[in-house]
Motif scaffolding. Structure first.
Motif, PDB file in Angstrom:
ATOM      1  N   PRO A  78       0.814  -1.219   0.000  1.00  0.00           N
ATOM      2  CA  PRO A  78       0.000   0.000   0.000  1.00  0.00           C
ATOM      3  C   PRO A  78       0.847   1.269   0.000  1.00  0.00           C
ATOM      4  CG  PRO A  78      -0.919  -1.619   1.503  1.00  0.00           C
ATOM      5  CD  PRO A  78       0.405  -2.164   1.047  1.00  0.00           C
ATOM      6  N   GLU A  79       1.985   1.227   0.715  1.00  0.00           N
ATOM      7  CA  GLU A  79       2.871   2.387   0.766  1.00  0.00           C
ATOM      8  C   GLU A  79       3.467   2.693  -0.603  1.00  0.00           C
ATOM      9  OE1 GLU A  79       2.192   0.776   4.683  1.00  0.00           O
ATOM     10  OE2 GLU A  79       2.984  -0.188   2.869  1.00  0.00           O
ATOM     11  N   ALA A  80       3.747   1.648  -1.380  1.00  0.00           N
ATOM     12  CA  ALA A  80       4.268   1.863  -2.728  1.00  0.00           C
ATOM     13  C   ALA A  80       3.217   2.512  -3.624  1.00  0.00           C
ATOM     14  CB  ALA A  80       4.738   0.536  -3.331  1.00  0.00           C
ATOM     15  N   TRP A  81       1.977   2.086  -3.485  1.00  0.00           N
ATOM     16  CA  TRP A  81       0.894   2.708  -4.250  1.00  0.00           C
ATOM     17  C   TRP A  81       0.711   4.172  -3.837  1.00  0.00           C
ATOM     18  CZ3 TRP A  81      -2.236   0.751  -8.177  1.00  0.00           C
ATOM     19  CH2 TRP A  81      -2.055  -0.603  -8.493  1.00  0.00           C
ATOM     20  N   THR A  82       0.862   4.443  -2.549  1.00  0.00           N
ATOM     21  CA  THR A  82       0.764   5.825  -2.079  1.00  0.00           C
ATOM     22  C   THR A  82       1.901   6.668  -2.642  1.00  0.00           C
ATOM     23  OG1 THR A  82      -0.348   5.140  -0.040  1.00  0.00           O
ATOM     24  CG2 THR A  82       0.733   7.281  -0.014  1.00  0.00           C
ATOM     25  N   ALA A  83       3.107   6.110  -2.655  1.00  0.00           N
ATOM     26  CA  ALA A  83       4.249   6.820  -3.235  1.00  0.00           C
ATOM     27  C   ALA A  83       4.025   7.086  -4.717  1.00  0.00           C
ATOM     28  CB  ALA A  83       5.523   6.005  -3.029  1.00  0.00           C
ATOM     29  N   ALA A  84       3.414   6.134  -5.408  1.00  0.00           N
ATOM     30  CA  ALA A  84       3.107   6.336  -6.832  1.00  0.00           C
ATOM     31  C   ALA A  84       2.116   7.476  -7.001  1.00  0.00           C
ATOM     32  CB  ALA A  84       2.554   5.047  -7.430  1.00  0.00           C
ATOM     33  N   GLY A  85       1.110   7.561  -6.105  1.00  0.00           N
ATOM     34  CA  GLY A  85       0.156   8.659  -6.177  1.00  0.00           C
ATOM     35  C   GLY A  85       0.838  10.002  -6.023  1.00  0.00           C
ATOM     36  N   ALA A  86       1.805  10.096  -5.108  1.00  0.00           N
ATOM     37  CA  ALA A  86       2.533  11.344  -4.917  1.00  0.00           C
ATOM     38  C   ALA A  86       3.369  11.689  -6.148  1.00  0.00           C
ATOM     39  CB  ALA A  86       3.432  11.236  -3.680  1.00  0.00           C
ATOM     40  N   THR A  87       3.951  10.684  -6.788  1.00  0.00           N
ATOM     41  CA  THR A  87       4.740  10.915  -7.998  1.00  0.00           C
ATOM     42  C   THR A  87       3.860  11.403  -9.144  1.00  0.00           C
ATOM     43  OG1 THR A  87       6.342   9.224  -7.329  1.00  0.00           O
ATOM     44  CG2 THR A  87       6.302   9.825  -9.663  1.00  0.00           C
ATOM     45  N   ILE A  88       2.687  10.805  -9.274  1.00  0.00           N
ATOM     46  CA  ILE A  88       1.750  11.230 -10.315  1.00  0.00           C
ATOM     47  C   ILE A  88       1.314  12.674 -10.083  1.00  0.00           C
ATOM     48  CG2 ILE A  88      -0.525  10.804 -11.341  1.00  0.00           C
ATOM     49  CD1 ILE A  88      -0.106   7.811 -10.533  1.00  0.00           C
ATOM     50  N   ARG A  89       1.081  13.033  -8.837  1.00  0.00           N
ATOM     51  CA  ARG A  89       0.692  14.420  -8.535  1.00  0.00           C
ATOM     52  C   ARG A  89       1.810  15.386  -8.929  1.00  0.00           C
ATOM     53  NH1 ARG A  89      -2.669  17.358  -5.045  1.00  0.00           N
ATOM     54  NH2 ARG A  89      -2.426  19.528  -5.682  1.00  0.00           N
ATOM     55  N   LYS A  90       3.056  15.005  -8.675  1.00  0.00           N
ATOM     56  CA  LYS A  90       4.194  15.850  -9.058  1.00  0.00           C
ATOM     57  C   LYS A  90       4.218  16.079 -10.563  1.00  0.00           C
ATOM     58  CE  LYS A  90       9.189  16.297  -8.359  1.00  0.00           C
ATOM     59  NZ  LYS A  90      10.419  15.643  -7.793  1.00  0.00           N
ATOM     60  N   LEU A 155      -0.623   5.405 -18.420  1.00  0.00           N
ATOM     61  CA  LEU A 155      -0.015   5.144 -17.120  1.00  0.00           C
ATOM     62  C   LEU A 155      -0.503   3.823 -16.521  1.00  0.00           C
ATOM     63  CD1 LEU A 155       2.040   6.617 -15.328  1.00  0.00           C
ATOM     64  CD2 LEU A 155       0.120   7.565 -14.054  1.00  0.00           C
ATOM     65  N   GLN A 156      -0.273   2.737 -17.235  1.00  0.00           N
ATOM     66  CA  GLN A 156      -0.570   1.415 -16.708  1.00  0.00           C
ATOM     67  C   GLN A 156       0.367   1.111 -15.540  1.00  0.00           C
ATOM     68  OE1 GLN A 156      -0.572  -1.551 -19.913  1.00  0.00           O
ATOM     69  NE2 GLN A 156      -0.584   0.147 -21.371  1.00  0.00           N
ATOM     70  N   ILE A 157      -0.084   0.249 -14.622  1.00  0.00           N
ATOM     71  CA  ILE A 157       0.786  -0.071 -13.481  1.00  0.00           C
ATOM     72  C   ILE A 157       2.073  -0.750 -13.943  1.00  0.00           C
ATOM     73  CG2 ILE A 157      -1.045  -0.161 -11.769  1.00  0.00           C
ATOM     74  CD1 ILE A 157      -0.928  -3.209 -11.939  1.00  0.00           C
ATOM     75  N   ALA A 158       2.035  -1.418 -15.093  1.00  0.00           N
ATOM     76  CA  ALA A 158       3.245  -2.061 -15.608  1.00  0.00           C
ATOM     77  C   ALA A 158       4.277  -1.045 -16.077  1.00  0.00           C
ATOM     78  CB  ALA A 158       2.886  -3.001 -16.759  1.00  0.00           C
ATOM     79  N   HIS A 159       3.908   0.230 -16.136  1.00  0.00           N
ATOM     80  CA  HIS A 159       4.836   1.274 -16.572  1.00  0.00           C
ATOM     81  C   HIS A 159       5.455   2.027 -15.399  1.00  0.00           C
ATOM     82  CE1 HIS A 159       2.651   1.485 -20.714  1.00  0.00           C
ATOM     83  NE2 HIS A 159       3.454   0.449 -20.603  1.00  0.00           N
ATOM     84  N   GLU A 166       9.628   3.077  -2.799  1.00  0.00           N
ATOM     85  CA  GLU A 166      10.093   4.256  -3.537  1.00  0.00           C
ATOM     86  C   GLU A 166       9.892   4.057  -5.039  1.00  0.00           C
ATOM     87  OE1 GLU A 166      14.287   6.679  -4.415  1.00  0.00           O
ATOM     88  OE2 GLU A 166      14.203   5.086  -2.914  1.00  0.00           O
ATOM     89  N   VAL A 167       9.360   5.058  -5.696  1.00  0.00           N
ATOM     90  CA  VAL A 167       9.204   5.009  -7.145  1.00  0.00           C
ATOM     91  C   VAL A 167      10.562   5.268  -7.801  1.00  0.00           C
ATOM     92  CG1 VAL A 167       8.101   6.055  -9.161  1.00  0.00           C
ATOM     93  CG2 VAL A 167       6.798   5.741  -7.047  1.00  0.00           C
ATOM     94  N   THR A 168      11.018   4.328  -8.620  1.00  0.00           N
ATOM     95  CA  THR A 168      12.328   4.476  -9.277  1.00  0.00           C
ATOM     96  C   THR A 168      12.205   4.981 -10.708  1.00  0.00           C
ATOM     97  OG1 THR A 168      12.281   2.144  -9.952  1.00  0.00           O
ATOM     98  CG2 THR A 168      13.373   2.685  -7.864  1.00  0.00           C
ATOM     99  N   GLY A 169      11.012   4.950 -11.276  1.00  0.00           N
ATOM    100  CA  GLY A 169      10.870   5.495 -12.626  1.00  0.00           C
ATOM    101  C   GLY A 169       9.567   5.102 -13.289  1.00  0.00           C
ATOM    102  N   ILE A 170       9.257   5.835 -14.348  1.00  0.00           N
ATOM    103  CA  ILE A 170       8.068   5.593 -15.167  1.00  0.00           C
ATOM    104  C   ILE A 170       8.524   5.489 -16.623  1.00  0.00           C
ATOM    105  CG2 ILE A 170       5.816   6.472 -15.889  1.00  0.00           C
ATOM    106  CD1 ILE A 170       5.688   8.054 -13.292  1.00  0.00           C
ATOM    107  N   ALA A 186      -7.096   7.039 -13.515  1.00  0.00           N
ATOM    108  CA  ALA A 186      -7.967   5.908 -13.849  1.00  0.00           C
ATOM    109  C   ALA A 186      -7.182   4.803 -14.550  1.00  0.00           C
ATOM    110  CB  ALA A 186      -9.117   6.384 -14.728  1.00  0.00           C
ATOM    111  N   THR A 187      -6.314   5.173 -15.463  1.00  0.00           N
ATOM    112  CA  THR A 187      -5.504   4.169 -16.160  1.00  0.00           C
ATOM    113  C   THR A 187      -4.625   3.414 -15.172  1.00  0.00           C
ATOM    114  OG1 THR A 187      -5.478   5.528 -18.161  1.00  0.00           O
ATOM    115  CG2 THR A 187      -3.801   3.818 -17.996  1.00  0.00           C
ATOM    116  N   PHE A 188      -4.052   4.150 -14.234  1.00  0.00           N
ATOM    117  CA  PHE A 188      -3.137   3.552 -13.261  1.00  0.00           C
ATOM    118  C   PHE A 188      -3.852   2.561 -12.345  1.00  0.00           C
ATOM    119  CE2 PHE A 188      -0.656   3.917  -9.221  1.00  0.00           C
ATOM    120  CZ  PHE A 188       0.482   3.266  -9.678  1.00  0.00           C
TER     121      PHE A 188
END
Length: 248
Positions: A78-90, A155-159, A166-170, A186-188
């Protein structure tokens, strides 16, 4: 010698992996140009471009693993998904890029495309009429005015790659540009509704979940026929057709 892995391949493009290098083959040079430009502008981690020799783009592999895939379990916490949300917001808060992206199609054009696709899905018997009709109703909420943001567009989760929390890249920025931020969200989260709350916690602002649900329906309706015709299976468990059924 490193083994060659076909990551994805269809009539429009192909991606191969050789060791720590990904080779993207795309006959549409404009799409490659857009991808390189978007990666240079995005304020989030992206792969290093190693070289370009049309129609091939070589990029370095990212550390970590993806959060999962559509139709499969999530491998991220769940923390990784939260970190991804913060990265998407950035990304969404960044200065607008010069190009419109896939998430930036006009409401009129998108409505026309959606209506035409729904007719084909029913005429060809690919999906039941009640399933198409219900999801077309749900999709209506996505067809509204929106403020443009810097969007990834696919922005699929596989990307999205993470190492721990920690998010290392997209990766895969060919559809990036100005667009509707909720399309990315929504895609994510497509097919992983259980993590929508985690993502929105990281995203950190009020979001209309009904619009995200609408984009799930809209995106799935537009994808089913294309996926079927290009060798993919939208009827597999947890994939696009199951997403449509979940709205019934």
């Amino acid at each position: 010698m490193d083994e060659l892995e076909v990551v994805v391949a269809h009539s429009e493009r192909a991606t191969l992996r050789v060791g720590d290098v990904f080779l993207k083959v795309d006959a549409d040079q404009a799409r490659i140009d857009a991808e390189v430009e978007a990666m240079s502008l995005a304020p989030v981690p992206t792969p290093q471009v190693l070289w370009r020799k049309p129609p091939v783009l070589a990029i370095a592999a990212l550390p970590g693993t993806t959060l999962g895939r559509l139709g499969g379990p999530s491998t991220g916490s769940p923390e990784a998904w939260t970190a991804a949300g913060a990265t998407i917001r950035k990304l969404h808060d960044a200065p607008l890029p010069p190009r419109p992206g896939r998430a930036g199609r006009s409401t009129a054009a998108l409505t026309a495309e959606l209506d035409a696709e729904c007719e084909l899905l029913m005429a060809n018997g690919l999906l039941p009429a009640d399933l198409v009709t219900r999801n077309r109703q749900v999709a209506e909420a996505a067809l509204r005015p929106w403020a443009p943001a810097f969007t990834h567009g696919d922005l699929q989760i596989a990307h999205v790659f993470v190492d721990g929390d920690e998010v290392t890249g997209i990766i895969d920025w060919s559809e990036a540009g100005r667009g509707d931020a909720l399309y990315d969200l929504a895609t994510f989260t497509l097919g992983h509704e259980e993590h929508l709350g985690d993502v929105l916690t990281g995203y950190g602002t009020d979001v209309d979940r009904g619009v995200i649900h609408a984009w799930w329906s809209l995106r799935s309706l537009l994808a089913v026929r294309w996926l079927t015709e290009h060798g993919f299976d939208p009827f597999a468990p947890g994939c696009e057709v199951d997403v449509l059924r979940s709205r019934m």
